[in-house]
Design an enzyme around this catalytic site. Structure first.
Site, PDB file in Angstrom:
ATOM      1  N   CYS A   1      36.927  43.795  39.545  1.00 49.66           N
ATOM      2  CA  CYS A   1      36.604  45.159  39.126  1.00 49.66           C
ATOM      3  C   CYS A   1      36.601  46.104  40.333  1.00 49.66           C
ATOM      4  O   CYS A   1      37.652  46.474  40.842  1.00 49.66           O
ATOM      5  CB  CYS A   1      35.266  45.166  38.386  1.00 49.66           C
ATOM      6  SG  CYS A   1      34.918  46.693  37.491  1.00 49.66           S
TER       7      CYS A   1
ATOM      8  N   GLU B   1      34.452  36.255  35.072  1.00 48.16           N
ATOM      9  CA  GLU B   1      33.249  35.411  35.087  1.00 48.16           C
ATOM     10  C   GLU B   1      32.539  35.386  33.739  1.00 48.16           C
ATOM     11  O   GLU B   1      31.816  34.430  33.429  1.00 48.16           O
ATOM     12  CB  GLU B   1      32.278  35.880  36.181  1.00 48.16           C
ATOM     13  CG  GLU B   1      31.584  37.204  35.942  1.00 48.16           C
ATOM     14  CD  GLU B   1      32.347  38.418  36.443  1.00 48.16           C
ATOM     15  OE1 GLU B   1      31.713  39.464  36.668  1.00 48.16           O
ATOM     16  OE2 GLU B   1      33.581  38.323  36.597  1.00 48.16           O
TER      17      GLU B   1
ATOM     18  N   HIS C   1      36.422  41.327  34.219  1.00 47.50           N
ATOM     19  CA  HIS C   1      35.369  40.416  34.683  1.00 47.50           C
ATOM     20  C   HIS C   1      35.614  39.005  34.133  1.00 47.50           C
ATOM     21  O   HIS C   1      35.062  38.626  33.096  1.00 47.50           O
ATOM     22  CB  HIS C   1      33.998  40.923  34.238  1.00 47.50           C
ATOM     23  CG  HIS C   1      33.544  42.133  34.974  1.00 47.50           C
ATOM     24  ND1 HIS C   1      32.784  42.074  36.118  1.00 47.50           N
ATOM     25  CD2 HIS C   1      33.761  43.454  34.740  1.00 47.50           C
ATOM     26  CE1 HIS C   1      32.546  43.295  36.557  1.00 47.50           C
ATOM     27  NE2 HIS C   1      33.129  44.154  35.734  1.00 47.50           N
TER      28      HIS C   1
END
Length: 542
Positions: free
Chosen positions: A380, A516, A514
């Site tokens: 990001c 994750e 993102h």
């Protein structure tokens, strides 16, 4: 009909109700049941989207664009089921819904009160949309005794009567502290916590007792007697080396069996724990280790990077190595010798953030990774800064910066004013509300064939979760690509840059999304698996 498990907490906050709920869900799932997890937060914010990371920790974003509590990340990681906007609610959202109904005249002139209107709204949230599930686990945020939690406790008390006690059970998570001067564990805090819960009409069926050492049988019997809970239903929840040890530990203590017993289920299939046994074995028997430097803005509170920490660990599981995280405060990094802080790192990661504070330190770390050929992952904000670093140091673009930081003649990164969400054009203005105004949720991206990132994914069309208000300026794409920074992924309409990489670097990738948020211990995200694999290779070179 779904059965409901309500999980409350007492004595102190941060006991791990979210992990307890996720672990229990994993155990029930391992027995073949369909499980849903929901989180009820008592704070007055509509959602945590505008809350400081130091106040709340990570904001977990779902596929449908909801900004939710970080516990939903645990729910997803432990069960593999994607959460949505209907799995988290706050007092603020409850009151907003009620006020909107009152303004429409839905209450037909009635005086709107906490009981029944607020409690009815809470019950409606809890019981809606559960037809396809066998169990619904609801975690009540905060601690018993908090004034903010009272409407939620009253609502779940009412549900115990309305749904019948055969379909509702209550689990209370407490703390049993060890007093060094006395040399013993103390039951009194738990007794008082249960008494507080009973005062609002709820008697727990199961006590889940946190402790840093084994609880003697005499103390368990004491809790059983004074808290009016069966002795077998007093479950010790000992501290574990990692959160992924918790499901196995709770199963060993009999938590899932006691839950089924409380519901009168005596014919449940045994749990298939092979998956969790493999994960815990990989965690405790690594074949090597690597160090990843995370250059972040909120390093003082690790909960701000909860999903990132877990995704890095998942990358380690995929490569059978232990991953040590070296936290580097990006603001301090601006004043100190960057080389010393990063020399021992086998990989460098710059995560998401907002604002100018610490940005220059991150840019220095990115430059170090690029020049030293160290594996780098920018997420990001990290991708945006990688573009600024390239613009300044390779393309020699003067005053290259982000319009988020200052007015600049060369805004490499700028505010997004419109973008496509499906077939709908979304628009934002600089002076609009902050809450819910970002590009949120799952969006598609198209990767260049033969690009490094396409090879990592094994495909060219991906869908990832986003949470950002600023975007790399497409007007600078050609200049940056001429310098070797390839825009390897774009939004389907070709307007928004999604991924970048260097052609002459062994592993340098930036992503606007993102990754994750979609990583699981039993299904690590390919980017983190590949990043840690590259770090392992780097460790062999130094």
């Amino acid at each position: 009909m779904a059965r409901y498990v309500f999980i409350t907490g007492g004595v102190v906050s941060s006991l791990g109700k979210g992990i307890a709920a996720a672990a229990l869900a994993a155990l029930l799932q391992a027995r073949g049941y369909r499980v849903r997890l929901r989180k009820l937060d008592p704070y007055l914010n509509v959602d945590p989207g505008t809350m400081s990371p130091y106040q709340h920790g990570e904001v977990f974003v779902t596929d449908d664009g909801a900004e939710t509590d970080l516990d939903l990340g645990h729910y997803e990681r432990f069960t593999g089921r994607s959460a949505n906007s209907q799995d988290n609610i706050t007092t603020g959202r409850i009151y907003r819904n009620i006020i909107e109904r009152e303004r429409r005249g839905d209450y037909l002139g009635a005086t709107v009160q906490v009981i029944p209107h607020v409690t009815d709204e809470i019950k409606r949230f809890i019981t809606t949309g559960n037809e396809e599930f066998d169990f619904v686990l609801c975690e009540i945020g905060g601690t018993v005794g908090d004034i903010e939690a009272m409407p939620f406790l009253e609502a779940i008390r009412q549900l115990g009567n309305e749904l019948s006690r055969q379909n509702v059970i209550y689990i209370h998570l407490t703390l049993m502290p060890f007093i060094p001067s006395a040399g013993e564990l103390k039951t009194k805090p738990t007794q008082h916590s249960v008494k507080e819960l009973q005062s609002v009409g709820i008697s727990p069926d199961i006590l889940l007792v946190r402790a840093d050492r084994s609880i003697p049988e005499t103390e368990r019997c004491k809790l059983s007697l004074f808290c009016n809970v069966r002795a077998n239903a007093v479950i010790q929840a000992l501290d574990m080396p990692t959160i992924y040890d918790v499901p196995m530990a709770y199963h060993k203590e009999g938590l899932d069996s006691e839950v089924l017993c409380a519901f009168g289920i005596d014919s449940a299939p045994p749990p298939q724990m092979d998956l969790w046994e493999d994960i815990t074995h990989r965690i405790h028997h690594p074949e090597g280790e690597v160090t990843i430097a995370v250059v972040g803005k909120y390093t003082g509170l690790k909960d701000a990077y909860k999903s990132l920490i877990e995704a890095i660990a998942h990358g380690g599981l995929a490569n059978k190595v232990k991953v040590n995280i070296e936290w580097i405060d990006s603001q301090l990094f601006e004043k100190e010798n960057s080389v010393l802080a990063l020399q021992k790192a086998h990989g460098i990661l710059v995560p998401g953030a907002f604002g100018a504070r610490g940005a220059e330190g991150k840019i220095r770390a990115i430059q170090f990774a690029r020049e030293r050929k160290i594996p780098f992952l920018g997420i990001c904000f990290g991708m945006q800064l990688a573009c600024i670093e390239a613009a300044r140091n390779i393309a020699q673009i003067e005053n290259a910066s982000s319009s988020e930081f200052c007015e600049t003649e060369n805004p490499i990164v700028g505010l997004m004013t419109e973008w496509l969400k499906g077939d709908v054009l979304e628009k934002r203005t600089r002076n609009g509300d902050l809450g819910g105004s970002m590009r949120l949720g799952a969006f598609a991206a198209e990767l260049k064939e033969e690009s490094h990132i396409a090879k990592i994914y094994g495909m060219t069309k991906i869908v990832e979760r986003h949470r950002h208000r600023y975007e790399v300026n497409i007007d600078y794409k050609d200049k940056l690509e001429q310098c070797g920074l390839i825009f390897s992924g774009m939004s389907p309409d070709g307007v928004l840059p999604e991924t970048i990489e260097y052609v002459d670097h062994p592993w340098f990738i930036g992503v606007q999304y993102h990754p994750e948020l979609k990583s699981r211990p039993f299904d690590p995200h390919p980017l983190f698996s590949s990043f840690i694999e590259a770090a392992v290779e780097q460790s062999r070179l130094v």
